[in-house]
Design an enzyme around this catalytic site. Sequence first.
Site, PDB file in Angstrom:
ATOM      1  CG  LEU A 181      42.390  25.087 -30.611  1.00 26.38           C
ATOM      2  CD1 LEU A 181      43.292  25.956 -31.488  1.00 26.38           C
ATOM      3  CD2 LEU A 181      41.662  25.998 -29.601  1.00 26.38           C
ATOM      4  CB  THR A 182      41.807  19.941 -28.840  1.00 29.06           C
ATOM      5  OG1 THR A 182      41.075  21.023 -28.258  1.00 29.06           O
ATOM      6  CG2 THR A 182      42.511  19.158 -27.747  1.00 29.06           C
ATOM      7  CB  SER A 205      37.484  25.074 -14.045  1.00 28.66           C
ATOM      8  OG  SER A 205      36.190  24.632 -14.379  1.00 28.66           O
ATOM      9  CG  ASN A 237      51.622  15.515 -27.960  1.00 27.81           C
ATOM     10  OD1 ASN A 237      51.415  14.866 -26.929  1.00 27.81           O
ATOM     11  ND2 ASN A 237      52.094  14.966 -29.065  1.00 27.81           N
ATOM     12  CB  ALA A 238      48.379  21.348 -28.899  1.00 34.55           C
ATOM     13  CD  GLU A 276      33.427  26.081 -26.630  1.00 31.39           C
ATOM     14  OE1 GLU A 276      33.505  27.309 -26.664  1.00 31.39           O
ATOM     15  OE2 GLU A 276      32.471  25.438 -27.091  1.00 31.39           O
ATOM     16  CB  THR A 330      32.041  19.050 -30.969  1.00 27.47           C
ATOM     17  OG1 THR A 330      32.637  18.855 -29.685  1.00 27.47           O
ATOM     18  CG2 THR A 330      30.528  18.921 -30.841  1.00 27.47           C
ATOM     19  CB  SER A 383      45.399  23.806 -21.281  1.00 28.27           C
ATOM     20  OG  SER A 383      44.454  22.981 -20.660  1.00 28.27           O
TER      21      SER A 383
HETATM   22  C1  LIG Z   1      33.473  16.005 -25.424  1.00 29.59           C
HETATM   23  C2  LIG Z   1      34.542  16.980 -25.842  1.00 29.59           C
HETATM   24  C3  LIG Z   1      34.319  17.817 -26.929  1.00 29.59           C
HETATM   25  C4  LIG Z   1      35.330  18.689 -27.370  1.00 29.59           C
HETATM   26  N1  LIG Z   1      35.127  19.438 -28.512  1.00 29.59           N
HETATM   27  C5  LIG Z   1      36.186  20.116 -29.045  1.00 29.59           C
HETATM   28  C6  LIG Z   1      36.066  20.746 -30.336  1.00 29.59           C
HETATM   29  O1  LIG Z   1      35.006  20.735 -30.975  1.00 29.59           O
HETATM   30  N2  LIG Z   1      37.162  21.364 -30.853  1.00 29.59           N
HETATM   31  C7  LIG Z   1      38.361  21.410 -30.197  1.00 29.59           C
HETATM   32  O2  LIG Z   1      39.312  21.968 -30.738  1.00 29.59           O
HETATM   33  N3  LIG Z   1      38.492  20.834 -28.954  1.00 29.59           N
HETATM   34  C8  LIG Z   1      37.448  20.183 -28.384  1.00 29.59           C
HETATM   35  N4  LIG Z   1      37.577  19.575 -27.153  1.00 29.59           N
HETATM   36  C9  LIG Z   1      38.866  19.642 -26.470  1.00 29.59           C
HETATM   37  C10 LIG Z   1      38.861  20.486 -25.184  1.00 29.59           C
HETATM   38  O3  LIG Z   1      38.763  21.838 -25.503  1.00 29.59           O
HETATM   39  C11 LIG Z   1      40.151  20.119 -24.413  1.00 29.59           C
HETATM   40  O4  LIG Z   1      39.973  18.813 -23.895  1.00 29.59           O
HETATM   41  C12 LIG Z   1      40.455  21.108 -23.305  1.00 29.59           C
HETATM   42  O5  LIG Z   1      40.829  22.348 -23.817  1.00 29.59           O
HETATM   43  C13 LIG Z   1      41.574  20.601 -22.356  1.00 29.59           C
HETATM   44  O6  LIG Z   1      42.680  20.150 -23.063  1.00 29.59           O
HETATM   45  P1  LIG Z   1      43.304  18.715 -22.707  1.00 29.59           P
HETATM   46  O7  LIG Z   1      42.195  17.738 -22.749  1.00 29.59           O
HETATM   47  O8  LIG Z   1      44.464  18.465 -23.596  1.00 29.59           O
HETATM   48  O9  LIG Z   1      43.793  18.829 -21.209  1.00 29.59           O
HETATM   49  P2  LIG Z   1      45.222  19.372 -20.694  1.00 29.59           P
HETATM   50  O10 LIG Z   1      45.530  20.683 -21.329  1.00 29.59           O
HETATM   51  O11 LIG Z   1      46.226  18.297 -20.816  1.00 29.59           O
HETATM   52  O12 LIG Z   1      44.901  19.626 -19.158  1.00 29.59           O
HETATM   53  C14 LIG Z   1      44.885  18.604 -18.177  1.00 29.59           C
HETATM   54  C15 LIG Z   1      44.694  19.280 -16.804  1.00 29.59           C
HETATM   55  O13 LIG Z   1      45.811  20.147 -16.537  1.00 29.59           O
HETATM   56  C16 LIG Z   1      45.335  21.451 -16.259  1.00 29.59           C
HETATM   57  N5  LIG Z   1      46.291  22.436 -16.772  1.00 29.59           N
HETATM   58  C17 LIG Z   1      46.840  22.507 -18.001  1.00 29.59           C
HETATM   59  N6  LIG Z   1      47.663  23.567 -18.092  1.00 29.59           N
HETATM   60  C18 LIG Z   1      47.620  24.179 -16.889  1.00 29.59           C
HETATM   61  C19 LIG Z   1      48.250  25.353 -16.342  1.00 29.59           C
HETATM   62  N7  LIG Z   1      49.064  26.129 -17.078  1.00 29.59           N
HETATM   63  N8  LIG Z   1      47.992  25.683 -15.068  1.00 29.59           N
HETATM   64  C20 LIG Z   1      47.132  24.931 -14.313  1.00 29.59           C
HETATM   65  N9  LIG Z   1      46.509  23.820 -14.769  1.00 29.59           N
HETATM   66  C21 LIG Z   1      46.745  23.455 -16.036  1.00 29.59           C
HETATM   67  C22 LIG Z   1      43.999  21.539 -16.975  1.00 29.59           C
HETATM   68  O14 LIG Z   1      43.196  22.577 -16.428  1.00 29.59           O
HETATM   69  C23 LIG Z   1      43.450  20.155 -16.743  1.00 29.59           C
HETATM   70  O15 LIG Z   1      42.865  20.080 -15.474  1.00 29.59           O
HETATM   71  C24 LIG Z   1      36.567  18.746 -26.668  1.00 29.59           C
HETATM   72  C25 LIG Z   1      36.767  17.930 -25.546  1.00 29.59           C
HETATM   73  C26 LIG Z   1      35.790  17.041 -25.145  1.00 29.59           C
HETATM   74  C27 LIG Z   1      36.079  16.143 -23.955  1.00 29.59           C
END
Ligand SMILES: Cc1cc2nc3c(=O)[nH]c(=O)nc-3n(C[C@H](O)[C@H](O)[C@H](O)COP(=O)(O)OP(=O)(O)OC[C@H]3O[C@@H](n4cnc5c(N)ncnc54)[C@H](O)[C@@H]3O)c2cc1C
Length: 380
Positions: free
Chosen positions: A125-126, A366, A129-130, A363, A158, A132
Site C-alpha cells: 500500500l505505502t 497513532s 509519496n503516499a 498500519e 513487510t 498516511s
Molecule cells: C518496518 C515497517 C514495516 C511496514 N510494513 C508495511 C507493509 O507491509 N505494507 C505497507 O503498505 N506499508 C508498510 N509500512 C508503512 C507504514 O504503514 C507507513 O510508514 C505509515 O502508514 C506512515 O506513513 P509514512 O511513513 O509515509 O508517514 P507520513 O504519512 O508521512 O506521516 C509522517 C507524520 O505525519 C503525521 N501525519 C500525517 N498526516 C497527518 C494528518 N492528517 N494529521 C496529523 N498528523 C498527520 C503522521 O502521523 C506521522 O507522525 C511499514 C512501515 C515500516 C516502518
Amino acid sequence: MNFDLTDEQQMIKKMMREFSDEVVAPGAIERDRTKEFPIEIFKQLSQMGMMGLPFPEEYGGAGADATSFAIVTEELSRGCASTGITYSAHISLGGAPIHLFGTEEQKRKYLMPICTGDSFGAFGLTEPNAGSDAGGTQTTAKEDGDHFVINGSKVYITNASYAKHLALTAITANENGKKEISAVIVPTDAEGFTIIDNYEKMGLHASNTTELVFDNVRVPKENLLGKRGDGFRQFLVTLDGGRIGIGAMAVGIAQAAFDRALKYSKERKQFGKTLSEFQITQFKLADMAMKIELARNMVYKAAWLKDQGRPFTKEAAMCKLYASEIAMEVADQAIQIHGGYGYMKEYEVERYLRDAKLLEIGEGTSEVQRMVIARQIGCL
Ligand SMILES: Cc1cc2nc3c(=O)[nH]c(=O)nc-3n(C[C@H](O)[C@H](O)[C@H](O)COP(=O)(O)OP(=O)(O)OC[C@H]3O[C@@H](n4cnc5c(N)ncnc54)[C@H](O)[C@@H]3O)c2cc1C
C-alpha cells in the site's frame, strides 16, 4: 459475559507459549544483531499448521478465530517481535485481502500457498509519496489488452522477499482528476518487478522490510482483486484486521518487558534491599501490569467483535493505539528498572523499546488511529 478463553484458544495459548519460550526467544538477541530472517521458526510454524490459522480448512487453513490469531501473534512477539510482525503481516495483510475479496480461483491459487507456508503473505500500500494519505497512490496499472501494465514503487513492504505474490494498490483509471484505485495480485517473480532489501532499521531487525519497484510489470486482468475501483476500500478493511495484530504484538512486547523487569527487580539489591522492596518500583510494576491487562482486554474485545461479524473498526483502532503506546511506556520503564544494565543489549529490554516504536507507526500512525476513532465517535 464470559472472559474465559475457549478450550481451543487455551490450547493454542499453551502451545504457543511453550514454542515462544523454547524456540523463538532463545535466538532473538542474535537475530537482532545479524538481521537474519527467522526462516527456521516459520518452517516449524508451517508444520504446526499456524501459517493459515484463521483461514478456512478448504484452503489449507485451520479455521480458527481472530482471537486465536491475536494469541499466537502476542506469544510470538513476546519471544521476538521480528517473528511476531512477520507472522502478523503474513496473516492479516497477506492472506486476509485474498480471503476477503478473492474469487474462488484466486483463493485456490494464492491463499493456499500462504496457508501451507509455501509463500509468505505481503501487502503493498505505502509509497514514497503516499503514507498516511494512502489515497495519494501514484503507482499505475494501465490496461493493455488482457493485461495490466504496472509502473511505480512501494516502500517499507513487510515480507516481500519471501512472498511468491502480493496484493497492491494501483491507479487503474484517472478520469477528470478522479483516481480509480484497484487492488491487483502481482507475482513477485514477474519481469520488471524488483525487490530491494537494504533498509537500516531502528528495530525489528530480523523482519524483512523492502522497497518494490515496478517497471512495466505485466499481469493478466484476472489478477484484479475484487471489483475495479474498490482497492482503497478493500485495503482499509484489511487494515482494520491488521490493527488487531499490531495490538497483539504490542501486548506481547510489553509482557516480555514486564516479565524481565519483575524478575530483575527481585534479584537486584541496592541499599541492602531488592529493588522490588522499594515502593516506587512496586508502583511502577503495578502500573505496567494494569496497562498490559487493559491492552490485552482491548485486543481480545476487538478480535471477539470481528469473530461475531460485528463492526470493529473503532475497537481495532483503539486497541492498536493504546497497546502500542503502553508498549513503549512499559519497555521504557523496564529499562529504567534495569538501570545501566537495561541500556545493554544482553538484557534485552532495550530491544523491546526499539521494536515497539514501529507499532506507533505501521498500519496507520497513532495520529491516524486518533483520526479513525474521532470519525467513529461522531466528531465528523
Ligand atoms: C518496518 C515497517 C514495516 C511496514 N510494513 C508495511 C507493509 O507491509 N505494507 C505497507 O503498505 N506499508 C508498510 N509500512 C508503512 C507504514 O504503514 C507507513 O510508514 C505509515 O502508514 C506512515 O506513513 P509514512 O511513513 O509515509 O508517514 P507520513 O504519512 O508521512 O506521516 C509522517 C507524520 O505525519 C503525521 N501525519 C500525517 N498526516 C497527518 C494528518 N492528517 N494529521 C496529523 N498528523 C498527520 C503522521 O502521523 C506521522 O507522525 C511499514 C512501515 C515500516 C516502518
